[in-house]
Design a protein around this motif. Sequence first.
Motif, PDB file in Angstrom:
ATOM      1  N   ILE A 107       0.842  -1.199   0.000  1.00  0.00           N
ATOM      2  CA  ILE A 107       0.000   0.000   0.000  1.00  0.00           C
ATOM      3  C   ILE A 107       0.877   1.248   0.000  1.00  0.00           C
ATOM      4  O   ILE A 107       0.640   2.186  -0.776  1.00  0.00           O
ATOM      5  CB  ILE A 107      -0.954   0.000   1.219  1.00  0.00           C
ATOM      6  N   ILE A 108       1.884   1.277   0.845  1.00  0.00           N
ATOM      7  CA  ILE A 108       2.795   2.416   0.912  1.00  0.00           C
ATOM      8  C   ILE A 108       3.481   2.614  -0.444  1.00  0.00           C
ATOM      9  O   ILE A 108       3.526   3.732  -0.977  1.00  0.00           O
ATOM     10  CB  ILE A 108       3.842   2.226   2.036  1.00  0.00           C
ATOM     11  N   ASP A 109       3.991   1.529  -1.008  1.00  0.00           N
ATOM     12  CA  ASP A 109       4.671   1.613  -2.302  1.00  0.00           C
ATOM     13  C   ASP A 109       3.726   2.124  -3.395  1.00  0.00           C
ATOM     14  O   ASP A 109       4.121   2.944  -4.232  1.00  0.00           O
ATOM     15  CB  ASP A 109       5.241   0.250  -2.706  1.00  0.00           C
ATOM     16  N   ASP A 110       2.488   1.633  -3.382  1.00  0.00           N
ATOM     17  CA  ASP A 110       1.518   2.059  -4.396  1.00  0.00           C
ATOM     18  C   ASP A 110       1.168   3.540  -4.245  1.00  0.00           C
ATOM     19  O   ASP A 110       1.115   4.278  -5.236  1.00  0.00           O
ATOM     20  CB  ASP A 110       0.250   1.206  -4.331  1.00  0.00           C
ATOM     21  N   TYR A 111       0.925   3.978  -3.019  1.00  0.00           N
ATOM     22  CA  TYR A 111       0.633   5.405  -2.816  1.00  0.00           C
ATOM     23  C   TYR A 111       1.819   6.268  -3.250  1.00  0.00           C
ATOM     24  O   TYR A 111       1.645   7.320  -3.867  1.00  0.00           O
ATOM     25  CB  TYR A 111       0.288   5.709  -1.360  1.00  0.00           C
ATOM     26  N   ARG A 151       2.703   6.282   5.746  1.00  0.00           N
ATOM     27  CA  ARG A 151       3.166   5.270   6.722  1.00  0.00           C
ATOM     28  C   ARG A 151       2.338   5.346   8.003  1.00  0.00           C
ATOM     29  O   ARG A 151       1.961   4.331   8.564  1.00  0.00           O
ATOM     30  CB  ARG A 151       4.647   5.441   7.021  1.00  0.00           C
ATOM     31  N   ASP A 152       2.064   6.551   8.464  1.00  0.00           N
ATOM     32  CA  ASP A 152       1.261   6.733   9.660  1.00  0.00           C
ATOM     33  C   ASP A 152      -0.160   6.212   9.449  1.00  0.00           C
ATOM     34  O   ASP A 152      -0.690   5.473  10.280  1.00  0.00           O
ATOM     35  CB  ASP A 152       1.234   8.214  10.062  1.00  0.00           C
ATOM     36  N   LYS A 153      -0.751   6.568   8.327  1.00  0.00           N
ATOM     37  CA  LYS A 153      -2.116   6.131   8.008  1.00  0.00           C
ATOM     38  C   LYS A 153      -2.200   4.604   7.909  1.00  0.00           C
ATOM     39  O   LYS A 153      -3.084   3.979   8.479  1.00  0.00           O
ATOM     40  CB  LYS A 153      -2.560   6.772   6.688  1.00  0.00           C
ATOM     41  N   ILE A 154      -1.264   3.999   7.212  1.00  0.00           N
ATOM     42  CA  ILE A 154      -1.266   2.550   6.997  1.00  0.00           C
ATOM     43  C   ILE A 154      -0.936   1.816   8.301  1.00  0.00           C
ATOM     44  O   ILE A 154      -1.435   0.730   8.557  1.00  0.00           O
ATOM     45  CB  ILE A 154      -0.279   2.144   5.872  1.00  0.00           C
ATOM     46  N   GLY A 155      -0.122   2.430   9.135  1.00  0.00           N
ATOM     47  CA  GLY A 155       0.207   1.821  10.420  1.00  0.00           C
ATOM     48  C   GLY A 155      -0.992   1.670  11.336  1.00  0.00           C
ATOM     49  O   GLY A 155      -1.001   0.841  12.239  1.00  0.00           O
TER      50      GLY A 155
END
Length: 157
Positions: A107-111, A151-155
């Motif tokens: 997800i991080i990589d895609d965003y 990163r914060d959101k996905i965490g």
Amino acid sequence: MLCKDILKKHNLDNIILEEFNDPTYVMSYNHRDKTIRFNRDTLFKDYKNTSYGLSFDEYIVIIMYHEIGHALDGSMDLIMQRISVHEETIINNFGSENDYGYQRQQIIDDYMTLEINAWKIAEALIAEVYLMTEFHNIKNDSLEESEKFIRDKIGRL
């Protein structure tokens, strides 16, 4: 308004421009309804907190081109679908918990791919060549801030 003029200059009449109240974002593009939304107060506050030496209009031009970059990114729908699948998998506890770290990283990589793509497209479109130094400074700072935010959101998933 300046933003409407930029859209018109690039024959992007299909993109809607509207003000919104969410203070989280300066500007954002919604691929579903093809709308660039902006928060005037947050935009001005963000401009005041930067040290780029730009006029407010010049700052808006750079940010607007970034959002146009999202709008013109042909991979956005596919990447957003992939992000949605990964998020749903984590939220609904599908599959093995061991895979969630991998899914979060995807997800991080895609965003981040979407952010990088938008800046590349923006750089190819921007006609105000005299703004390129500031463009690159804003781009670099934005990518760094975007990664922290993502990163914060996905965490929290």
